[in-house]
Design a protein around this motif. Structure first.
Motif, short mmCIF file in Angstrom:
data_model
loop_
_atom_site.label_atom_id
_atom_site.label_comp_id
_atom_site.label_asym_id
_atom_site.label_seq_id
_atom_site.Cartn_x
_atom_site.Cartn_y
_atom_site.Cartn_z
N ASP A 65 36.17 43.71 41.44
CA ASP A 65 35.26 43.23 42.48
C ASP A 65 35.43 41.75 42.77
OD1 ASP A 65 34.00 45.78 42.75
OD2 ASP A 65 32.94 45.38 40.87
N LYS A 66 36.63 41.23 42.45
CA LYS A 66 36.89 39.80 42.68
C LYS A 66 37.96 39.64 43.75
CE LYS A 66 35.57 38.38 38.00
NZ LYS A 66 34.99 39.67 37.60
N GLU A 67 38.10 38.41 44.23
CA GLU A 67 39.07 38.17 45.29
C GLU A 67 40.50 38.08 44.78
OE1 GLU A 67 38.74 33.28 45.55
OE2 GLU A 67 37.80 34.51 47.11
N CYS A 68 40.67 37.87 43.48
CA CYS A 68 42.02 37.82 42.90
C CYS A 68 42.54 39.25 42.71
CB CYS A 68 42.00 37.10 41.56
SG CYS A 68 41.40 35.40 41.66
N HIS A 69 43.86 39.38 42.70
CA HIS A 69 44.48 40.70 42.55
C HIS A 69 45.53 40.64 41.44
CE1 HIS A 69 42.67 42.28 46.25
NE2 HIS A 69 42.90 41.07 46.76
N ALA A 70 45.58 41.72 40.66
CA ALA A 70 46.59 41.84 39.60
C ALA A 70 47.63 42.86 40.03
CB ALA A 70 45.92 42.27 38.29
N PHE A 71 48.89 42.53 39.79
CA PHE A 71 49.99 43.41 40.16
C PHE A 71 50.94 43.56 38.96
CE2 PHE A 71 48.55 41.49 44.09
CZ PHE A 71 48.48 42.57 44.96
N ALA A 72 51.41 44.78 38.76
CA ALA A 72 52.36 45.06 37.69
C ALA A 72 53.76 45.28 38.27
CB ALA A 72 51.92 46.30 36.91
N ALA A 73 54.78 44.97 37.49
CA ALA A 73 56.16 45.20 37.92
C ALA A 73 56.38 46.71 38.14
CB ALA A 73 57.13 44.67 36.86
N CYS A 104 45.36 34.76 43.45
CA CYS A 104 44.03 34.55 44.01
C CYS A 104 44.05 34.04 45.44
CB CYS A 104 43.25 33.57 43.13
SG CYS A 104 42.94 34.19 41.47
N ALA A 105 45.21 33.70 45.97
CA ALA A 105 45.31 33.22 47.35
C ALA A 105 45.84 34.35 48.21
CB ALA A 105 46.23 32.00 47.42
N PRO A 106 44.99 34.99 49.02
CA PRO A 106 45.44 36.15 49.80
C PRO A 106 46.57 35.84 50.76
CG PRO A 106 43.24 35.43 50.49
CD PRO A 106 43.57 34.69 49.24
N GLU A 107 46.67 34.58 51.19
CA GLU A 107 47.74 34.23 52.14
C GLU A 107 49.13 34.30 51.49
OE1 GLU A 107 46.23 30.33 50.35
OE2 GLU A 107 45.36 32.20 51.12
N LYS A 108 49.19 34.35 50.16
CA LYS A 108 50.48 34.47 49.48
C LYS A 108 50.99 35.91 49.44
CE LYS A 108 50.00 30.45 46.43
NZ LYS A 108 49.96 29.98 45.02
N LEU A 109 50.13 36.86 49.74
CA LEU A 109 50.51 38.27 49.67
C LEU A 109 51.08 38.75 51.00
CD1 LEU A 109 47.49 39.66 47.62
CD2 LEU A 109 49.81 39.20 46.80
N THR A 110 52.27 39.35 50.93
CA THR A 110 52.92 39.92 52.09
C THR A 110 53.30 41.36 51.76
OG1 THR A 110 55.20 39.39 51.46
CG2 THR A 110 53.93 37.64 52.55
N GLU A 111 53.85 42.06 52.73
CA GLU A 111 54.28 43.43 52.47
C GLU A 111 55.38 43.47 51.41
OE1 GLU A 111 55.31 45.79 55.82
OE2 GLU A 111 53.38 45.50 56.82
#
Length: 201
Positions: A65-73, A104-111
């Motif tokens: 429920d936070k604005e940061c996102h975790a991603f796994a390889a 935590c910066a959504p602008e860093k996320l791309t397709e």
């Protein structure tokens, strides 16, 4: 243009960029570090995958429920010197796939993944890639401005926690956790990770 499908078609002494990387259709996973092709370790073993699964589950719950996102390889993270502006694909020379990345910066996320430094990176070391993680990636993550970097040692059941010193822009080793400890990232101080749970067989 020749279609690159085999690692043998690449010159491991040559310098490549992200635009090149996007065209490859290789049968083996690779990373690009400062333009050089770096072979990734063979498929992770059970111990590595178990630790990754445990951490992934804990981080998913924490960030749900936070604005940061975790991603796994596998998840491409494109890195560049933090003192330079965001570059075009042909000007980016480092593409890595950390075991876990928290952004935590959504602008860093791309397709295509992440463009720029994640806030926190966790690498689970394997016998075949520990030198790369400890030296090459350490320097790359530091230069790129990754705020916090954890090295997880599966066989020693230990975690080394490096945090960026804002004044020197260098990493400081601030904690070495053992299996019986609770580990807490400085960037998310209310997150307490039970390492006995993480390292459980």
């Amino acid at each position: 243009m020749i279609k690159i499908t085999q690692l043998s078609q690449l010159d491991l002494e040559a310098t490549y960029n992200y635009a090149d990387y996007l065209t490859w259709q290789l049968d083996k996973a690779v990373e690009l570090i400062k333009g050089k092709v770096m072979l990734m370790s063979p498929a992770p073993n059970v111990k590595h995958q178990s630790i990754s699964w445990q951490l992934n589950g804990l981080l998913f719950q924490y960030f749900k429920d936070k604005e940061c996102h975790a991603f796994a390889a596998p998840f491409d993270v494109r890195l560049y010197d933090q003192h330079k502006s965001i570059q075009a694909d042909q000007d980016i020379y480092s593409v890595v796939q950390p075991d876990l990345s928290i952004i935590c910066a959504p602008e860093k996320l791309t397709e295509q993944g992440c463009l720029g430094a994640p806030d926190w990176i966790i690498e689970i070391l394997s016998p075949g890639n520990s030198k790369k993680e400890m030296q090459t990636k350490y320097a790359l993550y530091q230069e790129s401005g990754v705020k916090e970097y954890w090295m997880v040692y599966p066989y020693e059941k230990a975690v080394h926690q490096f945090v960026m010193d804002a004044s020197t822009e260098k990493y400081q080793l601030i904690a070495m956790y053992a299996e019986e400890d609770y580990a807490s990232p400085q960037v998310f101080p209310d997150l307490k990770i039970d390492l006995q749970e993480v390292f459980a067989e």
